[in-house]
Design an enzyme around this catalytic site. Structure first.
Site, PDB file in Angstrom:
ATOM      1  N   HIS A  40      -4.116  80.535  60.038  1.00  0.00           N
ATOM      2  CA  HIS A  40      -2.819  80.025  59.570  1.00  0.00           C
ATOM      3  C   HIS A  40      -3.022  79.385  58.203  1.00  0.00           C
ATOM      4  O   HIS A  40      -3.719  78.374  58.083  1.00  0.00           O
ATOM      5  CB  HIS A  40      -2.237  79.004  60.541  1.00  0.00           C
ATOM      6  CG  HIS A  40      -0.998  78.339  60.004  1.00  0.00           C
ATOM      7  ND1 HIS A  40       0.132  79.058  59.673  1.00  0.00           N
ATOM      8  CD2 HIS A  40      -0.722  77.048  59.710  1.00  0.00           C
ATOM      9  CE1 HIS A  40       1.051  78.234  59.194  1.00  0.00           C
ATOM     10  NE2 HIS A  40       0.556  77.006  59.209  1.00  0.00           N
ATOM     11  N   ASP A  42      -1.231  77.700  55.147  1.00  0.00           N
ATOM     12  CA  ASP A  42      -0.023  77.075  54.592  1.00  0.00           C
ATOM     13  C   ASP A  42       0.146  77.446  53.125  1.00  0.00           C
ATOM     14  O   ASP A  42      -0.782  77.284  52.323  1.00  0.00           O
ATOM     15  CB  ASP A  42      -0.114  75.553  54.698  1.00  0.00           C
ATOM     16  CG  ASP A  42      -0.149  75.072  56.134  1.00  0.00           C
ATOM     17  OD1 ASP A  42       0.921  74.900  56.719  1.00  0.00           O
ATOM     18  OD2 ASP A  42      -1.262  74.874  56.657  1.00  0.00           O
ATOM     19  N   ASP A 164       3.859  77.153  63.170  1.00  0.00           N
ATOM     20  CA  ASP A 164       3.672  75.807  62.620  1.00  0.00           C
ATOM     21  C   ASP A 164       4.945  75.076  62.221  1.00  0.00           C
ATOM     22  O   ASP A 164       4.903  73.864  62.029  1.00  0.00           O
ATOM     23  CB  ASP A 164       2.723  75.867  61.413  1.00  0.00           C
ATOM     24  CG  ASP A 164       2.038  74.521  61.156  1.00  0.00           C
ATOM     25  OD1 ASP A 164       1.926  73.716  62.104  1.00  0.00           O
ATOM     26  OD2 ASP A 164       1.613  74.270  60.020  1.00  0.00           O
TER      27      ASP A 164
END
Length: 322
Positions: A40, A42, A164
């Site tokens: 993941h 960002d 998220d």
């Protein structure tokens, strides 16, 4: 999206499953466990997008997305059974533009072979609370167009992946349904909601995003992930994991832990399965900015799959699945 596959025997007890190993069962009676290697990344958070990509300013947070892709691709190339999903086109497009023609050809082969699969594939994984639907559509269009123009229609993402964002809106579900996604997976929901869903085996549902206007056209299968989007406790094999327990499989050395690892894994998967109504569960094998050294993950996942199959005999079968 499903990566590795193995099965654990079970029997049905009401709406939930309880694992048993007293006999070999048919495939349709077994628990299907899907390991999904992922990262993941960002698109801006504690650092800027550029800092995250290049791995700069690591005094704030250690993260370098270019190194993740540099590390994962050779692992997929070396072994056709290995899989990986990727989400954030903001980073992937930048990495892609830096590659030579030989690497681009190889990545296209991996995508065609379903070893590298794009999930969600917007420019980013957008917030659902403060964003306008025009901005959501625009950023998704940008990312999906990149995938279409670069890899063709066969690479079109089938799964929406919002692991998220803090909170989820019915409009987001409706938009994803209208974009023809087959499913929508969430990582974070309110703790009280999750506690109740776990207790009632309601972690999966068909979400109708627009009940009054679009009705069934806004329906999308939705699943809430068990561990937010991390690996089960003790099964994170990234170099950044503080609780990493690598599979130590040399019996002549101190720390041999194959039996203990398999036992813990069975306990974890059976506990998770008891909160779901079907016999399919996902284990998300990855977390924030992981796989800079993909070998630590894949080497231990290979061992984990091997020994779960070996120790369980007739009650577990393992194969690649996508």
């Amino acid at each position: 999206m499903v990566i590795f596959f193995f099965t654990v025997s079970l029997f049905c007890l009401g709406a939930a499953f309880e694992c048993k190993f007293d006999r070999a069962l048919n495939d349709d009676e077994k628990l299907q466990v899907h390991l999904v290697p992922h990262t993941h990344d960002d698109v801006g958070w504690l650092k800027t997008v550029d800092e995250y990509y290049y791995g700069a300013n690591n005094s704030i947070q250690h993260a370098g997305v270019q190194y993740i892709l540099d590390s994962v691709i050779p692992q997929l190339t070396a072994d056709s059974t290995k899989r990986f999903i990727y989400v954030e086109i903001a980073f992937f497009e930048r990495w892609w533009n830096e590659q030579n023609e030989a690497m681009k050809t190889e990545v296209k082969r991996l995508v065609e072979n379903k070893q590298l699969e794009f999930i969600n594939a917007g420019w980013c994984m957008n917030d659902e609370a403060a964003t306008h639907y025009n901005a959501i559509i625009d950023q998704m269009t940008y990312g999906l167009n990149f995938v279409q123009e670069t890899f063709g229609s066969e690479a079109r993402p089938r799964i929406a992946w919002h692991i998220d964002p803090f909170g989820h809106s019915n409009e987001q579900a409706s938009i994803f349904a209208q974009m023809s996604f087959d499913g929508f997976f969430l990582g974070r929901i309110d703790y009280a909601d999750k506690e109740l869903r776990l207790k009632q085996q309601r972690m999966e549902l068909v979400w109708r995003g627009s009940a009054k206007n679009l009705e069934t056209d806004s329906d999308i299968f939705t699943g809430v992930l068990y561990n937010n989007y991390a690996a089960p406790p003790g099964f994170c094999y990234d170099q950044s994991c503080k609780d990493a327990r690598p599979v130590q499989d040399d019996p002549s050395l101190f720390g041999f832990n194959v039996d203990e690892t398999v036992e813990r894994f069975v306990q974890e998967t059976c506990a998770q399965a008891s909160h779901y109504k079907t016999n399919h569960i996902i284990l998300t094998m990855g977390e924030d900015f992981q796989y800079e050294n993909a070998n630590t993950w894949y080497k231990n996942l290979d061992k984990l799959i091997k020994y779960v199959k070996q120790v369980s005999g007739n009650m577990i079968s393992i194969r690649s699945n996508h």
